[in-house]
Design a protein around this motif. Structure first.
Motif, PDB file in Angstrom:
ATOM      1  N   VAL A 212       0.837  -1.202   0.000  1.00 25.21           N
ATOM      2  CA  VAL A 212       0.000   0.000   0.000  1.00 25.21           C
ATOM      3  C   VAL A 212       0.873   1.253   0.000  1.00 25.21           C
ATOM      4  CG1 VAL A 212      -1.642   1.347   1.380  1.00 25.21           C
ATOM      5  CG2 VAL A 212      -2.011  -1.106   1.039  1.00 25.21           C
ATOM      6  N   VAL A 213       1.908   1.274   0.840  1.00 30.26           N
ATOM      7  CA  VAL A 213       2.817   2.422   0.875  1.00 30.26           C
ATOM      8  C   VAL A 213       3.536   2.573  -0.459  1.00 30.26           C
ATOM      9  CG1 VAL A 213       4.907   3.362   1.951  1.00 30.26           C
ATOM     10  CG2 VAL A 213       3.094   2.402   3.371  1.00 30.26           C
ATOM     11  N   ALA A 214       3.919   1.465  -1.059  1.00 28.02           N
ATOM     12  CA  ALA A 214       4.579   1.527  -2.371  1.00 28.02           C
ATOM     13  C   ALA A 214       3.648   2.149  -3.409  1.00 28.02           C
ATOM     14  CB  ALA A 214       5.023   0.130  -2.809  1.00 28.02           C
ATOM     15  N   ILE A 215       2.378   1.815  -3.359  1.00 29.38           N
ATOM     16  CA  ILE A 215       1.410   2.407  -4.297  1.00 29.38           C
ATOM     17  C   ILE A 215       1.242   3.894  -4.010  1.00 29.38           C
ATOM     18  CG2 ILE A 215      -1.032   2.453  -4.957  1.00 29.38           C
ATOM     19  CD1 ILE A 215      -1.012  -0.636  -4.453  1.00 29.38           C
ATOM     20  N   LEU A 216       1.044   4.251  -2.752  1.00 27.44           N
ATOM     21  CA  LEU A 216       0.826   5.653  -2.391  1.00 27.44           C
ATOM     22  C   LEU A 216       2.028   6.519  -2.766  1.00 27.44           C
ATOM     23  CD1 LEU A 216      -0.855   5.154   1.092  1.00 27.44           C
ATOM     24  CD2 LEU A 216      -1.962   6.042  -0.979  1.00 27.44           C
ATOM     25  N   TYR A 217       3.206   6.046  -2.458  1.00 26.49           N
ATOM     26  CA  TYR A 217       4.417   6.813  -2.747  1.00 26.49           C
ATOM     27  C   TYR A 217       4.798   6.710  -4.225  1.00 26.49           C
ATOM     28  CZ  TYR A 217       9.174   8.503  -2.667  1.00 26.49           C
ATOM     29  OH  TYR A 217      10.317   9.202  -2.942  1.00 26.49           O
ATOM     30  N   GLY A 218       4.683   5.512  -4.771  1.00 26.83           N
ATOM     31  CA  GLY A 218       5.130   5.269  -6.139  1.00 26.83           C
ATOM     32  C   GLY A 218       4.354   6.036  -7.184  1.00 26.83           C
ATOM     33  N   VAL A 219       3.042   6.148  -7.018  1.00 28.37           N
ATOM     34  CA  VAL A 219       2.239   6.882  -7.999  1.00 28.37           C
ATOM     35  C   VAL A 219       2.589   8.369  -7.956  1.00 28.37           C
ATOM     36  CG1 VAL A 219      -0.101   7.558  -8.666  1.00 28.37           C
ATOM     37  CG2 VAL A 219       0.396   5.178  -8.090  1.00 28.37           C
ATOM     38  N   ASP A 220       2.798   8.917  -6.771  1.00 22.79           N
ATOM     39  CA  ASP A 220       3.220  10.317  -6.685  1.00 22.79           C
ATOM     40  C   ASP A 220       4.556  10.530  -7.385  1.00 22.79           C
ATOM     41  OD1 ASP A 220       1.052  11.436  -5.478  1.00 22.79           O
ATOM     42  OD2 ASP A 220       1.989  11.715  -3.529  1.00 22.79           O
ATOM     43  N   ALA A 221       5.477   9.611  -7.182  1.00 24.82           N
ATOM     44  CA  ALA A 221       6.786   9.717  -7.843  1.00 24.82           C
ATOM     45  C   ALA A 221       6.629   9.621  -9.363  1.00 24.82           C
ATOM     46  CB  ALA A 221       7.726   8.629  -7.329  1.00 24.82           C
ATOM     47  N   MET A 222       5.764   8.735  -9.826  1.00 27.66           N
ATOM     48  CA  MET A 222       5.529   8.599 -11.271  1.00 27.66           C
ATOM     49  C   MET A 222       4.877   9.855 -11.837  1.00 27.66           C
ATOM     50  SD  MET A 222       4.333   4.592 -11.531  1.00 27.66           S
ATOM     51  CE  MET A 222       3.293   4.946 -12.906  1.00 27.66           C
ATOM     52  N   GLU A 223       3.951  10.472 -11.086  1.00 29.28           N
ATOM     53  CA  GLU A 223       3.294  11.692 -11.558  1.00 29.28           C
ATOM     54  C   GLU A 223       4.293  12.826 -11.727  1.00 29.28           C
ATOM     55  OE1 GLU A 223       0.162  12.376  -8.741  1.00 29.28           O
ATOM     56  OE2 GLU A 223      -1.291  11.232  -9.931  1.00 29.28           O
ATOM     57  N   GLU A 224       5.289  12.894 -10.856  1.00 30.43           N
ATOM     58  CA  GLU A 224       6.312  13.928 -10.987  1.00 30.43           C
ATOM     59  C   GLU A 224       7.201  13.680 -12.200  1.00 30.43           C
ATOM     60  OE1 GLU A 224       8.514  14.593  -7.387  1.00 30.43           O
ATOM     61  OE2 GLU A 224       6.671  14.767  -6.196  1.00 30.43           O
ATOM     62  N   TYR A 225       7.399  12.425 -12.548  1.00 26.84           N
ATOM     63  CA  TYR A 225       8.294  12.071 -13.649  1.00 26.84           C
ATOM     64  C   TYR A 225       7.587  12.118 -15.001  1.00 26.84           C
ATOM     65  CZ  TYR A 225      11.998   9.630 -16.128  1.00 26.84           C
ATOM     66  OH  TYR A 225      12.994   9.298 -17.005  1.00 26.84           O
ATOM     67  N   PHE A 226       6.340  11.672 -15.058  1.00 30.34           N
ATOM     68  CA  PHE A 226       5.595  11.607 -16.322  1.00 30.34           C
ATOM     69  C   PHE A 226       4.485  12.656 -16.327  1.00 30.34           C
ATOM     70  CE2 PHE A 226       7.019   7.171 -15.649  1.00 30.34           C
ATOM     71  CZ  PHE A 226       7.792   7.019 -16.789  1.00 30.34           C
ATOM     72  N   ALA A 227       4.628  13.652 -17.170  1.00 29.86           N
ATOM     73  CA  ALA A 227       3.626  14.715 -17.259  1.00 29.86           C
ATOM     74  C   ALA A 227       2.282  14.180 -17.754  1.00 29.86           C
ATOM     75  CB  ALA A 227       4.119  15.826 -18.187  1.00 29.86           C
ATOM     76  N   SER A 228       2.295  13.109 -18.524  1.00 28.72           N
ATOM     77  CA  SER A 228       1.052  12.563 -19.065  1.00 28.72           C
ATOM     78  C   SER A 228       0.134  12.003 -17.971  1.00 28.72           C
ATOM     79  CB  SER A 228       1.351  11.468 -20.095  1.00 28.72           C
ATOM     80  OG  SER A 228       2.052  10.401 -19.491  1.00 28.72           O
ATOM     81  N   LEU A 229       0.659  11.759 -16.785  1.00 22.94           N
ATOM     82  CA  LEU A 229      -0.159  11.254 -15.683  1.00 22.94           C
ATOM     83  C   LEU A 229      -0.907  12.367 -14.953  1.00 22.94           C
ATOM     84  CD1 LEU A 229       2.203   8.554 -14.135  1.00 22.94           C
ATOM     85  CD2 LEU A 229       0.194   8.189 -15.574  1.00 22.94           C
ATOM     86  N   THR A 230      -0.656  13.605 -15.317  1.00 19.42           N
ATOM     87  CA  THR A 230      -1.314  14.723 -14.636  1.00 19.42           C
ATOM     88  C   THR A 230      -2.253  15.457 -15.589  1.00 19.42           C
ATOM     89  OG1 THR A 230       0.578  16.148 -15.127  1.00 19.42           O
ATOM     90  CG2 THR A 230       0.559  15.044 -12.986  1.00 19.42           C
TER      91      THR A 230
END
Length: 158
Positions: A125-143
């Motif tokens: 669960v923590v990996a999902i919560l933290y990982g998606v935020d990290a991915m959103e910062e890296y990939f503009a298409s996720l925002t």
């Protein structure tokens, strides 16, 4: 002395793992300033475990202990609804509500699948919560879409 320390039908190891699982998820939420922190998370997991274990200790011909799981799911739905808000046309708190829901599932899994499984799920669960935020910062298409509105709203709040 043993009677004084007994918490039957509950088990100290499961109570400890419930608190640990809540701490694992709650620490991530609290460090980010989210409404479901360590205390709330630990209490949700612990409470869910206690309800499931207590209901299973009442097992007889007149009871259906599996119904307690359904009642827990309904009950935590009310908790989750309490953390969701609509601000400026944007619904916030959905992730916190989903976190409450999965915390209850972790409490069930302590009784059904065991402590180690519940701890692994908490880390996931923590990996999902933290990982998606990290991915959103890296990939503009996720925002895009509603996420771009939320991110601009979130930045205005800082």
């Amino acid at each position: 002395m043993f009677e004084l320390l007994s918490i039957a039908p509950f088990h100290w190891s499961k109570v400890g793992s419930a608190i640990l699982c809540g701490l694992i998820v709650g620490l991530e939420r609290q460090l980010r300033g989210k409404p479901v922190g360590i205390r709330t998370s630990a209490l949700i997991v612990l409470g869910t475990y206690l309800f499931i274990a207590a209901s299973n200790s009442l097992n007889n011909d007149m009871t259906d202990t599996s119904r307690i799981i359904g009642q827990v799911v309904t009950g935590v739905g009310f908790l989750g609804a309490g953390v969701m808000l609509a601000k400026d046309g944007i619904v916030v708190g959905v992730t916190s509500a989903a976190t409450i829901w999965v915390l209850a599932a972790i409490g069930v899994s302590i009784y059904v699948a065991g402590e180690l499984t519940a701890i692994k799920i908490s880390v996931l669960v923590v990996a999902i919560l933290y990982g998606v935020d990290a991915m959103e910062e890296y990939f503009a298409s996720l925002t895009r879409g509603v996420h771009s509105k939320f991110n601009s709203w979130k930045n205005k709040q800082k």
